[in-house]
Design a protein around this motif. Structure first.
Motif, PDB file in Angstrom:
ATOM      1  N   PRO A 110       0.824  -1.212   0.000  1.00 50.01           N
ATOM      2  CA  PRO A 110       0.000   0.000   0.000  1.00 50.01           C
ATOM      3  C   PRO A 110       0.859   1.264   0.000  1.00 50.01           C
ATOM      4  O   PRO A 110       1.847   1.364   0.718  1.00 50.01           O
ATOM      5  CB  PRO A 110      -0.797  -0.123   1.296  1.00 50.01           C
ATOM      6  CG  PRO A 110      -0.840  -1.599   1.573  1.00 50.01           C
ATOM      7  CD  PRO A 110       0.477  -2.119   1.109  1.00 50.01           C
ATOM      8  N   SER A 111       0.457   2.250  -0.838  1.00 49.85           N
ATOM      9  CA  SER A 111       1.236   3.477  -0.941  1.00 49.85           C
ATOM     10  C   SER A 111       0.310   4.673  -0.787  1.00 49.85           C
ATOM     11  O   SER A 111      -0.420   4.763   0.194  1.00 49.85           O
ATOM     12  CB  SER A 111       2.014   3.502  -2.264  1.00 49.85           C
ATOM     13  OG  SER A 111       1.170   3.238  -3.371  1.00 49.85           O
ATOM     14  N   GLN A 112       0.295   5.587  -1.756  1.00 49.97           N
ATOM     15  CA  GLN A 112      -0.547   6.776  -1.645  1.00 49.97           C
ATOM     16  C   GLN A 112      -2.021   6.381  -1.552  1.00 49.97           C
ATOM     17  O   GLN A 112      -2.506   5.547  -2.311  1.00 49.97           O
ATOM     18  CB  GLN A 112      -0.333   7.684  -2.854  1.00 49.97           C
ATOM     19  CG  GLN A 112       0.916   8.519  -2.799  1.00 49.97           C
ATOM     20  CD  GLN A 112       0.809   9.694  -1.843  1.00 49.97           C
ATOM     21  OE1 GLN A 112      -0.268  10.106  -1.441  1.00 49.97           O
ATOM     22  NE2 GLN A 112       1.952  10.243  -1.469  1.00 49.97           N
ATOM     23  N   GLY A 113      -2.746   7.017  -0.601  1.00 44.62           N
ATOM     24  CA  GLY A 113      -4.152   6.706  -0.426  1.00 44.62           C
ATOM     25  C   GLY A 113      -4.805   7.647   0.555  1.00 44.62           C
ATOM     26  O   GLY A 113      -4.240   8.666   0.974  1.00 44.62           O
ATOM     27  N   ALA A 114      -6.022   7.300   0.977  1.00 41.95           N
ATOM     28  CA  ALA A 114      -6.861   8.194   1.778  1.00 41.95           C
ATOM     29  C   ALA A 114      -6.321   8.439   3.174  1.00 41.95           C
ATOM     30  O   ALA A 114      -6.686   9.427   3.810  1.00 41.95           O
ATOM     31  CB  ALA A 114      -8.271   7.618   1.867  1.00 41.95           C
ATOM     32  N   PHE A 115      -5.448   7.544   3.696  1.00 41.84           N
ATOM     33  CA  PHE A 115      -4.957   7.693   5.064  1.00 41.84           C
ATOM     34  C   PHE A 115      -3.589   8.379   5.138  1.00 41.84           C
ATOM     35  O   PHE A 115      -2.962   8.380   6.180  1.00 41.84           O
ATOM     36  CB  PHE A 115      -4.882   6.324   5.742  1.00 41.84           C
ATOM     37  CG  PHE A 115      -6.215   5.638   5.873  1.00 41.84           C
ATOM     38  CD1 PHE A 115      -7.251   6.239   6.557  1.00 41.84           C
ATOM     39  CD2 PHE A 115      -6.436   4.401   5.292  1.00 41.84           C
ATOM     40  CE1 PHE A 115      -8.481   5.613   6.679  1.00 41.84           C
ATOM     41  CE2 PHE A 115      -7.662   3.760   5.402  1.00 41.84           C
ATOM     42  CZ  PHE A 115      -8.694   4.372   6.091  1.00 41.84           C
ATOM     43  N   THR A 121      -0.274  13.353  -2.247  1.00 43.17           N
ATOM     44  CA  THR A 121      -0.483  13.922  -3.574  1.00 43.17           C
ATOM     45  C   THR A 121      -1.965  13.977  -3.929  1.00 43.17           C
ATOM     46  O   THR A 121      -2.324  14.492  -4.986  1.00 43.17           O
ATOM     47  CB  THR A 121       0.252  13.090  -4.637  1.00 43.17           C
ATOM     48  OG1 THR A 121      -0.290  11.755  -4.640  1.00 43.17           O
ATOM     49  CG2 THR A 121       1.739  13.021  -4.350  1.00 43.17           C
ATOM     50  N   GLY A 122      -2.824  13.425  -3.050  1.00 43.94           N
ATOM     51  CA  GLY A 122      -4.246  13.376  -3.349  1.00 43.94           C
ATOM     52  C   GLY A 122      -4.614  12.243  -4.277  1.00 43.94           C
ATOM     53  O   GLY A 122      -5.779  12.108  -4.665  1.00 43.94           O
ATOM     54  N   THR A 123      -3.662  11.406  -4.634  1.00 42.81           N
ATOM     55  CA  THR A 123      -3.897  10.310  -5.563  1.00 42.81           C
ATOM     56  C   THR A 123      -3.936   8.980  -4.818  1.00 42.81           C
ATOM     57  O   THR A 123      -3.611   8.888  -3.635  1.00 42.81           O
ATOM     58  CB  THR A 123      -2.789  10.249  -6.635  1.00 42.81           C
ATOM     59  OG1 THR A 123      -1.537   9.985  -5.997  1.00 42.81           O
ATOM     60  CG2 THR A 123      -2.700  11.578  -7.385  1.00 42.81           C
ATOM     61  N   PRO A 147       0.116   8.918 -16.157  1.00 43.59           N
ATOM     62  CA  PRO A 147       0.303   9.546 -14.840  1.00 43.59           C
ATOM     63  C   PRO A 147      -0.896  10.408 -14.478  1.00 43.59           C
ATOM     64  O   PRO A 147      -1.439  11.126 -15.316  1.00 43.59           O
ATOM     65  CB  PRO A 147       1.566  10.387 -15.032  1.00 43.59           C
ATOM     66  CG  PRO A 147       2.318   9.694 -16.117  1.00 43.59           C
ATOM     67  CD  PRO A 147       1.269   9.146 -17.037  1.00 43.59           C
ATOM     68  N   GLY A 148      -1.304  10.331 -13.209  1.00 43.91           N
ATOM     69  CA  GLY A 148      -2.496  11.044 -12.783  1.00 43.91           C
ATOM     70  C   GLY A 148      -2.215  12.321 -12.033  1.00 43.91           C
ATOM     71  O   GLY A 148      -3.141  12.985 -11.568  1.00 43.91           O
ATOM     72  N   GLU A 154       2.796   9.280 -11.473  1.00 46.20           N
ATOM     73  CA  GLU A 154       2.372   7.898 -11.318  1.00 46.20           C
ATOM     74  C   GLU A 154       0.874   7.803 -11.570  1.00 46.20           C
ATOM     75  O   GLU A 154       0.133   8.751 -11.285  1.00 46.20           O
ATOM     76  CB  GLU A 154       2.696   7.402  -9.896  1.00 46.20           C
ATOM     77  CG  GLU A 154       4.187   7.393  -9.591  1.00 46.20           C
ATOM     78  CD  GLU A 154       4.484   7.321  -8.101  1.00 46.20           C
ATOM     79  OE1 GLU A 154       3.511   7.402  -7.315  1.00 46.20           O
ATOM     80  OE2 GLU A 154       5.661   7.203  -7.727  1.00 46.20           O
ATOM     81  N   PRO A 155       0.384   6.697 -12.116  1.00 44.78           N
ATOM     82  CA  PRO A 155      -1.052   6.572 -12.417  1.00 44.78           C
ATOM     83  C   PRO A 155      -1.914   6.711 -11.170  1.00 44.78           C
ATOM     84  O   PRO A 155      -1.565   6.210 -10.100  1.00 44.78           O
ATOM     85  CB  PRO A 155      -1.165   5.174 -13.025  1.00 44.78           C
ATOM     86  CG  PRO A 155       0.196   4.870 -13.545  1.00 44.78           C
ATOM     87  CD  PRO A 155       1.152   5.529 -12.599  1.00 44.78           C
ATOM     88  N   ASP A 156      -3.044   7.392 -11.308  1.00 45.70           N
ATOM     89  CA  ASP A 156      -3.999   7.588 -10.224  1.00 45.70           C
ATOM     90  C   ASP A 156      -5.200   6.696 -10.482  1.00 45.70           C
ATOM     91  O   ASP A 156      -5.980   6.932 -11.403  1.00 45.70           O
ATOM     92  CB  ASP A 156      -4.417   9.052 -10.161  1.00 45.70           C
ATOM     93  CG  ASP A 156      -5.367   9.338  -9.008  1.00 45.70           C
ATOM     94  OD1 ASP A 156      -5.628   8.424  -8.210  1.00 45.70           O
ATOM     95  OD2 ASP A 156      -5.851  10.486  -8.908  1.00 45.70           O
ATOM     96  N   ILE A 157      -5.373   5.652  -9.665  1.00 48.06           N
ATOM     97  CA  ILE A 157      -6.449   4.694  -9.903  1.00 48.06           C
ATOM     98  C   ILE A 157      -7.787   5.183  -9.372  1.00 48.06           C
ATOM     99  O   ILE A 157      -8.787   4.463  -9.463  1.00 48.06           O
ATOM    100  CB  ILE A 157      -6.095   3.317  -9.303  1.00 48.06           C
ATOM    101  CG1 ILE A 157      -5.882   3.412  -7.787  1.00 48.06           C
ATOM    102  CG2 ILE A 157      -4.871   2.741  -9.988  1.00 48.06           C
ATOM    103  CD1 ILE A 157      -5.640   2.065  -7.124  1.00 48.06           C
ATOM    104  N   ASN A 158      -7.841   6.407  -8.841  1.00 46.47           N
ATOM    105  CA  ASN A 158      -9.132   6.971  -8.440  1.00 46.47           C
ATOM    106  C   ASN A 158     -10.079   7.123  -9.615  1.00 46.47           C
ATOM    107  O   ASN A 158     -11.285   7.239  -9.431  1.00 46.47           O
ATOM    108  CB  ASN A 158      -8.927   8.340  -7.773  1.00 46.47           C
ATOM    109  CG  ASN A 158      -8.585   8.224  -6.306  1.00 46.47           C
ATOM    110  OD1 ASN A 158      -9.136   7.386  -5.594  1.00 46.47           O
ATOM    111  ND2 ASN A 158      -7.663   9.049  -5.852  1.00 46.47           N
ATOM    112  N   ILE A 159      -9.559   7.145 -10.828  1.00 41.26           N
ATOM    113  CA  ILE A 159     -10.395   7.321 -12.011  1.00 41.26           C
ATOM    114  C   ILE A 159     -11.203   6.066 -12.328  1.00 41.26           C
ATOM    115  O   ILE A 159     -12.167   6.114 -13.090  1.00 41.26           O
ATOM    116  CB  ILE A 159      -9.524   7.718 -13.227  1.00 41.26           C
ATOM    117  CG1 ILE A 159     -10.386   8.328 -14.346  1.00 41.26           C
ATOM    118  CG2 ILE A 159      -8.720   6.536 -13.735  1.00 41.26           C
ATOM    119  CD1 ILE A 159      -9.581   8.889 -15.495  1.00 41.26           C
TER     120      ILE A 159
END
Length: 1020
Positions: A110-115, A121-123, A147-148, A154-159
């Motif tokens: 787990p890396s960038q996320g809601a916590f 980066t918000g991603t 990239p997001g 880096e890609p943002d999977i929030n999309i």
């Protein structure tokens, strides 16, 4: 949350759906799809699709594309380890974010996320095998996701819309020969359901609940420090989502269109809502008793002078300094869960004009906003002196800051007992630009929080657009083609709020008496340099005025845009249609060939104050512009060799890609390949072997970040008696004739040696050799059972890295390695600080290697229970044997497996697994329980540093339970609770890793307690 939560529209929809379900007849229907792993699939392949997956070993009728290959095949076979996760898991987990779906998998770090708040980066990103999100390739329907974010590239999977997610395929190891750059650790491929028929509404509401029972033992420490001690039950951190989708056919079902839209809201939650995160955890000297730590940048402040023999000072009563160090508790300010809103929308369309011409299109759009908050800004030693005649200082304070009223910033000498012996040097005079009078400055380094401003906030916004257009078809017998163009753009805007200006801090503390009024006034007001300046009176309790806070506070902003264009054409040839087939095989060879062109553009523009580093408590953020492009040719083949001759089945696969990169005026070429063996010795026993060469080209930020000034602190070749020998100094570029004549950085002031950091257009590609050997078992005597075991290894070479100036200097002298020595540039005097010609080049460069290897295990079993339904068991586990990092001479190679801490960046557990047991009733009721496990972690300390050894992070188990009620024909209700025993996350001391927040690793463990969710799905 309280009653407000139940006023949310999505919550009302969920509750209404639940009430409607009460008393409704539950009709019998086919059992819903569950976790299923085919023996033909790669390990561990867990199939959770909207439609039932094939039974173990059963072949489906339509050919499909499996991640890791462009060649269609009749079943879910692959020669590299692939994990498949489908939509059922979204329902079982109550996941409203795709990151939550993936973070439970043992292969995902787990890396960038809601916590994540500090440094967010918000991603949401994906990191396979702890090698970094930049080394994981993300696809949507087999095509690259750009990239997001312009900051992280880096890609943002929030999309990704969860409501249309059919399955996710995760391939371990390199796949560059098939997809190109970035597939070092593996590939994550999101397969969307583009064939929806009808109208779907999906809604969900969820909350966290936790009983603050002081299980971590921080209660006494909080009480001793006088901090707020949360107690009892808390219900908070609510999330709501609503998603709509519509699909229909047209032109007599020769065409199809699917449209979707969705909204998600997440509420903020601060660290002081949980007793285990209400302060920074530390330990006393006995190594056992917990205490609350914090930051020395505190309130009402920590003050340091060169002449204070008793350590730091703080503010006492009646405008005095008194000895003492106050640590600031930032937990009440820091977000544990960021607040946010996200809108998504788009669609998928395809039409069959003829067998040879089948155009298709995809549109995906995301607009999101999230707010990250950390502790207030302040004076982080942005000012280090003060005029001795300042009217803000009392006589007592002035006597401590300005020794004898004049001697300022000099070099005091103490004896072994700490007594002041002498002061070397002479006083430093300054001339008042208005009066012409001489005055002196006293050395006073200020560390003071501006609690009056509130927490520092990052208001982060993204607008991401993805457009795909293409055509495919079968123009002639045995040949199919696919030509596509992808345009992707991500715009990001971030506003930094509640920061102080470092420049204005200096002016607001440079205060004199106004000759006309006798009142304190900024010197810059009298000189006309800054008429708006207001004195910042921090030398008495409660003396800071709202006017001074307003003057000091400035916003910062950044705007970025990253664009990617991809043109791809590839064709598959079924050679059997042309009479080409090995006579001993019942399958014909297949060949895929193609070409691709990709171009990336990046523009990242911070405003002036952000670029200059004037935001106190924020790093300097330079402007970045650049573009890269690549032209590629690729080919792949699958050749069946034997069928029912000596062995049941034998086939080989091979692939090759040639790439030509261009970045600015630089260019390079590289290649990647794969070779694989697929052997079924007897029915029920399958062996697969593969080796691949994967590459990652440096991204735009690594290449084009502008060079910026930095500093390092040790030149062993400077001074009259250098620490290094003549021969060692010659390695650093110092002529023997200058040995012993190089001027040292003076001890007065804050000078340092010159270093330059930033991007580097001389970077070249990283390379990785990945190997895998797997065994798939499907015994005939145990129907509907399969097990897989896969050994894998990744060896990464020439990794792009940042190395500081002191490390470069030390390694040059210690090893003589030209990779380090050639980065030291001395001026004509042999100095590294006197002029701009003397510096160390610490920009990004290719150095070092990482070797990781492990074993993945997967077990799936499904059993018919007769009239009461069916039961299934799914298990996916991963054991990490090695994670060896070799920084190319910067340190002795070390193994991170089972550790966290220095050099390991993030937690690297040796073992993780997820097990799920599901019962499917004949009346449409499904109950599923899961067990998530992560093994223990030990702390890796800094080299040559012996800190207080923190305790191990113990192994962690979390249990979940979910129930789905399916009401024929169009309605289902899901209820669930994750972490049903309200287990707290482990308390992590020395928690300095990138994913650390609130004394733990919240992306790795359940940080907020139980997670209750209720959702519904309506299909019309």
């Amino acid at each position: 949350m309280g009653p407000r939560f139940f006023r949310e529209p999505v919550s009302l929809l969920v509750l209404g759906a639940a009430i409607a379900a009460q008393g409704a007849p539950v009709a019998a229907q086919d059992p819903p799809p569950q976790v299923e792993q085919t023996a033909a699939a790669s390990a561990p392949e867990t199939e959770l699709a909207l439609n039932p997956s094939p039974e173990a070993g059963q072949e489906v009728t339509d050919t499909i594309i499996v991640t890791g290959s462009r060649i269609p095949r009749p079943n879910l076979t692959a020669v590299s380890p692939v994990t498949v996760v489908g939509y059922d898991e979204v329902e079982f987990q109550g996941a409203t974010m795709v990151e939550e779906l993936l973070n439970r998998l043992p292969q995902v770090a787990p890396s960038q996320g809601a916590f994540i708040s500090n440094g967010s980066t918000g991603t949401s990103t994906v990191d396979l095998r702890n090698l970094g999100a930049e080394r994981t390739l993300v696809l949507v329907n087999g095509r690259r996701l750009a990239p997001g974010d312009a900051f992280s590239a880096e890609p943002d999977i929030n999309i990704i819309p969860t409501t249309l997610l059919e399955r996710v395929e995760i391939l371990t190891g390199g796949a560059s020969s098939v997809y190109g750059s970035d597939a070092i650790a593996g590939v994550v491929n999101f397969i969307m359901n583009t064939d929806l028929d009808g109208f779907r509404i999906d809604g969900q509401a969820s909350v966290f609940q936790h009983d603050n029972r002081d299980e971590a033992g921080l209660g006494d420490a909080l009480d001793a420090a006088g901090f707020v001690h949360p107690e009892g039950n808390r219900v908070d951190g609510g999330r709501q989502s609503i998603d709509l989708a519509y699909g229909t056919g047209f032109l007599d079902d020769r065409g199809h269109v699917t449209l979707y839209g969705g909204y998600r809201k997440t509420s903020e939650l601060r660290q002081d809502a949980r007793d285990y995160s209400a302060c920074t955890a530390d330990v006393e000297d006995d190594l056992e008793t917990l205490r609350c730590g914090g930051s020395t940048v505190s309130y009402p402040g920590s003050f340091f002078t060169r002449f204070s023999l008793n350590g730091p000072l703080t503010i006492g009563p009646d405008r005095t300094f008194e000895p003492g160090l106050i640590l600031f508790n930032f937990a009440p300010w820091n977000f544990y869960q960021r607040s946010g809103r996200r809108w998504t929308g788009g669609g998928f369309a395809d039409v069959e004009i003829s067998d040879a011409f089948k155009p298709y299109a995809e549109v995906m759009y995301m607009n999101d906003r999230t707010l990250a908050q950390i502790a207030p800004s302040g004076n982080f030693q942005d000012t280090r002196n003060i005029n001795c005649d300042s009217p803000l200082l009392s006589d007592q304070q002035r006597s401590l800051v300005c020794f004898d009223g004049n001697f300022v910033g000099q070099n005091p000498v103490f004896d072994d007992d700490g007594n002041l012996v002498e002061i070397r040097g002479s006083p430093i005079p300054f001339t008042d630009p208005v009066s012409g009078a001489t005055y002196f400055k006293g050395n006073l380094a200020v560390q003071r929080r501006a609690v009056e401003t509130g927490g520092r906030q990052a208001d982060i916004r993204h607008k991401n657009l993805r457009l795909v257009g293409g055509v495919k078809g079968d123009p002639v017998r045995g040949i199919s083609y696919d030509a596509s163009y992808v345009f992707q753009r991500a715009k990001s805007d971030t506003t930094q709020k509640n920061y102080l200006s470092a420049t204005r801090l200096g002016r607001a503390l440079d205060v004199v008496l106004d000759p006309s009024t006798g009142a304190p006034v900024c010197r810059s007001v009298l000189t006309g340099e800054d008429p708006a300046c207001v004195p910042w009176d921090i030398f008495a309790l409660g003396a800071v005025t709202p006017e001074s806070t307003e003057y000091l506070s400035i916003p910062g902003s950044t705007a970025g845009e990253v664009k990617e264009q991809i043109a791809n054409i590839n064709a598959t040839v079924e050679l059997g249609e042309w009479g080409i087939q090995i006579p001993w095989a019942d399958e014909a060879p297949s060949l895929n060939v193609g070409a691709e062109y990709r171009k990336d553009n990046l523009d990242y523009v911070p405003d002036e104050v952000t670029q200059s580093g004037d935001l106190a408590g924020a790093p300097m953020d330079p402007e970045v512009h650049g573009s890269t492009s690549v032209k590629e040719l690729f080919a792949e083949a699958r050749i069946p060799i034997l069928t029912d001759r000596l062995v049941r089945r034998l086939a080989i696969e091979a692939g090759y890609r040639m790439s030509w990169y261009k970045a600015g005026d630089s260019s390079f070429s590289t290649s990647s390949y794969k070779v694989a063996l697929d052997l079924t010795a007897v029915d029920g026993v399958r062996l697969r072997l593969s080796q691949q060469r994967a590459v990652r080209a440096p991204n735009i930020i690594e290449l084009f970040s502008p060079t910026a000034e930095d500093a390092f602190f040790i030149d062993p070749c400077a001074g009259l008696s250098p620490d290094a020998t003549v021969q060692e100094c010659e390695l650093t570029g110092l002529p023997a004739s200058l040995y012993g004549q190089v001027l040292e950085v003076p001890p007065l002031g804050f000078f340092a040696y010159n270093s330059k950091i930033g991007g580097n257009l001389d970077l070249y590609e990283e390379t990785a050799r990945t190997r895998a050997a797997g065994l798939v078992l499907e015994p005939r005597f145990l129907p509907n059972f399969n097990a897989t075991v896969d050994w894998w290894q990744i060896r990464l070479e020439d990794a792009v890295a940042k190395v500081d100036g002191d490390t470069i200097m030390g390694n040059c002298i210690g090893t003589g390695d030209p990779a380090f020595c050639e980065r030291i540039h001395r001026d004509a005097e042999g100095s590294l600080w006197l002029s701009e010609e003397g510096f160390i080049d610490a920009r990004n460069f290719n150095i070092g290697s990482i070797k990781i290897q492990g074993i993945d295990v997967g077990v799936n079993y499904r059993h018919d229970l007769g009239r009461i339904g069916t039961a299934s068991l799914e298990f996916t586990g991963s054991y990490l044997d090695k994670f060896v990092i070799d920084n190319g001479g910067t340190s002795t190679p070390f193994d991170c497996a089972g550790h966290h801490g220095y050099g390991c960046f993030e937690p690297v557990p040796k073992w993780r697994h997820i097990a799920r047991l599901t019962w499917e009733g004949r009346q449409g009721i499904t109950v599923s329980a899961s067990w998530r496990y992560t093994s223990k972690l030990t702390f890796r300390a800094y080299p040559d540093f012996d800190p207080i050894p923190p305790p191990e992070v113990p192994d962690q188990s979390f249990f979940d339970l979910a129930t789905i009620f399916r009401v024929e024909p169009h309605y289902s209700l899901r209820l669930g609770v994750n972490n049903i025993f309200d287990r707290e996350p482990p308390l992590v001391l020395f928690c300095n890793d990138a994913t650390c927040n609130g004394n733990t690793f919240p992306q790795w463990y359940d940080p907020l307690g139980r997670y209750f969710f209720a959702g519904f799905t309506l299909n019309f």
